[in-house]
Each structure stands twice: as C-alpha cells, then as structure tokens.
Design an enzyme around this catalytic site. Structure first.
Site, PDB file in Angstrom:
ATOM      1  N   GLY A 157      52.221  37.768  36.599  1.00 15.32           N
ATOM      2  CA  GLY A 157      50.944  38.195  36.237  1.00 15.32           C
ATOM      3  C   GLY A 157      50.235  38.671  37.756  1.00 15.32           C
ATOM      4  O   GLY A 157      50.888  38.872  38.597  1.00 15.32           O
ATOM      5  N   ARG A 158      49.019  38.872  37.503  1.00 16.03           N
ATOM      6  CA  ARG A 158      48.149  39.561  38.650  1.00 16.03           C
ATOM      7  C   ARG A 158      48.272  38.540  39.940  1.00 16.03           C
ATOM      8  O   ARG A 158      48.656  39.272  40.922  1.00 16.03           O
ATOM      9  CB  ARG A 158      46.926  39.730  38.250  1.00 16.03           C
ATOM     10  N   ILE A 159      47.903  37.204  39.900  1.00 15.97           N
ATOM     11  CA  ILE A 159      48.097  36.483  41.014  1.00 15.97           C
ATOM     12  C   ILE A 159      49.464  36.502  41.600  1.00 15.97           C
ATOM     13  O   ILE A 159      49.465  36.523  42.849  1.00 15.97           O
ATOM     14  CB  ILE A 159      47.506  35.332  40.639  1.00 15.97           C
ATOM     15  N   ARG A 242      47.987  25.709  37.001  1.00 17.87           N
ATOM     16  CA  ARG A 242      47.651  24.755  36.036  1.00 17.87           C
ATOM     17  C   ARG A 242      48.227  23.460  36.232  1.00 17.87           C
ATOM     18  O   ARG A 242      49.574  23.444  36.259  1.00 17.87           O
ATOM     19  CB  ARG A 242      47.296  24.902  34.592  1.00 17.87           C
ATOM     20  N   GLU A 271      42.940  16.242  36.310  1.00 19.74           N
ATOM     21  CA  GLU A 271      41.754  16.339  37.321  1.00 19.74           C
ATOM     22  C   GLU A 271      40.526  15.719  36.690  1.00 19.74           C
ATOM     23  O   GLU A 271      40.220  15.922  35.738  1.00 19.74           O
ATOM     24  CB  GLU A 271      41.764  17.875  37.517  1.00 19.74           C
ATOM     25  N   HIS A 289      41.677  21.830  43.860  1.00 21.71           N
ATOM     26  CA  HIS A 289      41.673  23.049  43.017  1.00 21.71           C
ATOM     27  C   HIS A 289      40.661  24.105  43.726  1.00 21.71           C
ATOM     28  O   HIS A 289      39.532  24.461  43.246  1.00 21.71           O
ATOM     29  CB  HIS A 289      40.955  22.618  41.624  1.00 21.71           C
ATOM     30  N   GLY A 291      41.586  27.211  44.478  1.00 22.53           N
ATOM     31  CA  GLY A 291      42.234  28.580  44.215  1.00 22.53           C
ATOM     32  C   GLY A 291      41.058  29.628  44.557  1.00 22.53           C
ATOM     33  O   GLY A 291      41.438  30.835  45.397  1.00 22.53           O
TER      34      GLY A 291
END
Ligand code: DGY
Length: 323
Positions: A157-159, A242, A271, A289, A291
């Site tokens: 995908g985009r990332i 994730r 988490e 976390h 990102g």
C-alpha cells in the site's frame, strides 16, 4: 444554531485542538489519560461524534451501547483495527480514518528501524552511554551491509511504496513484495519493486522483511513460527504496521534459536506491554509506536479528522470513510 458536540479521547496537537474549539462544542482530554470502556460508552451517549485513536478499543459492546447519540467515529490514525467496523456498520455508525498524511513519516520510521537494526545503532548507543567504549578497532560492532541487499515488503500500500522508493532509490536495495491487491506493474517498476506470488516467497528471498499490511483478524499472526522459520538466518524483521501481525512469542523463539538475525519493532501485540525477553536482546530495536510521530504529521492527521467531521456535519460523505 448549537454547535455539534464532539468528544476527543486523547490529547491532540494544540493547533488542531484550537480549530476543534472554534468549530464544535468539543470536550478535549487535557490529562491525556486513556478513557475507560465506561467513559467511551458515555462519550457515545453524549456526543454527536467521537474521535478515538489507536489506543481506544471501540468494541461491539461499546458501539452497541443503549441510547447512543454519536453517529460518527472520526479515528485519529490510518489504521482502524481498534474499531469493530462490522459493529459500526450494523449500528449505522460512520467510521473515518486519516490516510495519506502519515505515509512519509511512517516510511521514514521504517527505514530508521531497518538502518538501526542493520548497523546496531541501539546497541552502540547503549555501549557509549554505559561507558564501555575503548575506541575504534577493525572488528568492533560490525553490522550488516544495506546497499544491494533485498528488502521484502509484506503489503504494498501507500506506506510500503514510500519505503520501496526510499530503499531502492536512496539505498540501492532490491525490493520485492507480496500484496493480494498489487499495484499496477508500471507503479511497481518505477519503485524498482518486483511482485512475488506469496508471503512465503518474500520471506525466503529477503535480507530484510518489512511489514506493511493492515492489522486485524485477516493478518493476525501472519508472521507465525512456521513463516519466521522460512526467513534467512542473517535476515532482519521490521514491523512498523501493527503488533498482532507478528506472533511475539514465536518471534522471541526464532531470535533465541538464531533463525533470524534480529528484529526492529515499533508496534507490539499488547501495547503498551511488550514481551519481556525482547527488552533484553541486543539484536532487537524497540521504539514506542513512533511511526507517525512528527509534529507536522500529527497536526495533519488532526486536520484530516476535522475535514471528515466537517463533511459529516454538513450532511456530506466524509472523504475518508472506511465504514
Ligand atoms: C496509525 O495511524 O495507524 C498509526 O499506527 C499511528 O502512528
């Protein structure tokens, strides 16, 4: 006319909180303490829209609360596996997310993780801060070379595409990927990326494996003991997607058994809890976390939620509707 009532579950960047105050009758969370299930239920009963985030588990029970007033959940985050989307659909609650604006920040973080684990950066920092450095020597803390190596992307995908761009054009890496919905061949070609038929094919071929698929039931423990054992012993696993995509216990076992060389993680199964063994391993990089955690990105994420709220309250289709 009275302003719509909006409840925001965590503290947001100041400039966005100011905009929220201007437009809505908003209840902010000044203390930034996570809300309990009871508080989330009450929020749904008292506001027209609730803006949760990654840490709020919006379960079927919460969404299905009696006398619910809220008809929209404007999630602060691109991932929305914290929300029971099926429950939202069945109760006619609209759900939106914040795509695009965090792509670059998250891709940068994935590269940070990759470089840190390859070049033993966390370990080196600890070495210095612990006062252990005795000076330069030819065999000290040799890491893994990055240029020319193969990066395998799980999801495209985009990332993942932004990671491929950085890795291929910036670091001279070969990029392979698997995605059940792959991009058009010319898009992959421009990124120097080649498709593989299965996750397993990617795992077997890669020197670095970076996860970029969504979380949730369909990808839960995708990286289990069996698949981890398919990776090369000198390969590294990177996860900025994730936590529950990786079976954390199986990862610890694979690291202990030397089945893989190391891991670099930004996300975790439970988490903010983290499997204790990971904390002790020098070949594991662990970040909290981070990102999307740049000032610019977090403001842009908030503004994206605002756009969705505006559209919803104007009776229009919110641009980032996911349910
Ligand atoms: C998201 O938006 O889903 C991220 O995990 C937050 O960084």
């Amino acid at each position: 006319m009275a302003k719509p009532k909006v409840i925001v579950t965590r503290k947001w960047p100041k400039p966005v909180e100011l905009q929220l105050k201007e437009r809505f009758d908003v209840k902010l969370n000044e203390t930034d303490k996570p809300m309990s299930d009871a508080q989330l239920k009450e929020a749904l009963q008292t506001a027209d829209a609730v803006c949760p985030t990654v840490t709020d588990k919006m379960t079927a029970e919460i969404i299905g609360i009696d006398k619910r007033r809220a008809k929209m959940l404007g999630n602060f985050g691109v991932g929305f596996n914290n929300i029971d989307v099926e429950a939202a659909k069945s109760h006619d609650v609209i759900v939106t997310n914040t795509p695009e604006v965090l792509t670059d920040a998250t891709a940068d973080l994935a590269m940070t993780l990759l470089l840190m684990v390859a070049r033993r950066a966390g370990e080196g920092e600890r070495h210095m801060r612990g006062g252990h450095w005795t000076g330069w020597r030819p065999t000290h803390m040799m890491g893994a070379h990055v240029t020319g190596k193969t990066l395998g992307l799980i999801g495209m995908g985009r990332i993942a595409r932004a990671v491929a761009k950085r890795a291929h054009h910036g670091f001279g890496m070969q990029v392979i990927f698997h995605d059940p919905f792959p991009p058009e061949p010319e898009i992959a070609k421009a990124l120097g990326a080649e498709s593989r038929d299965s996750v397993e094919d990617v795992l077997k071929e890669s020197d670095f494996v970076s996860i970029h698929c969504p979380g949730g039931a369909s990808t839960h423990h995708l990286l289990n003991a069996e698949r981890l054992s398919m990776m090369k012993p000198h390969a590294f696993l990177i996860n900025s997607a994730r936590g529950d995509v990786v079976d954390e216990k199986a990862l610890v076992d694979a690291l202990k058994a030397g089945e893989i060389a190391g891991a670099a993680l930004d996300v975790y199964e439970q988490e903010p809890k983290i499997t204790a063994d990971l904390l002790k391993m020098e070949n594991v990089v662990i970040l909290p976390h981070l990102g999307s955690a740049t000032r610019e990105t977090r403001i842009a994420m908030g503004e994206r939620v605002l756009k969705n709220l505006d559209a919803f309250f104007a009776g229009q289709e919110p641009p980032d509707r996911v349910a």
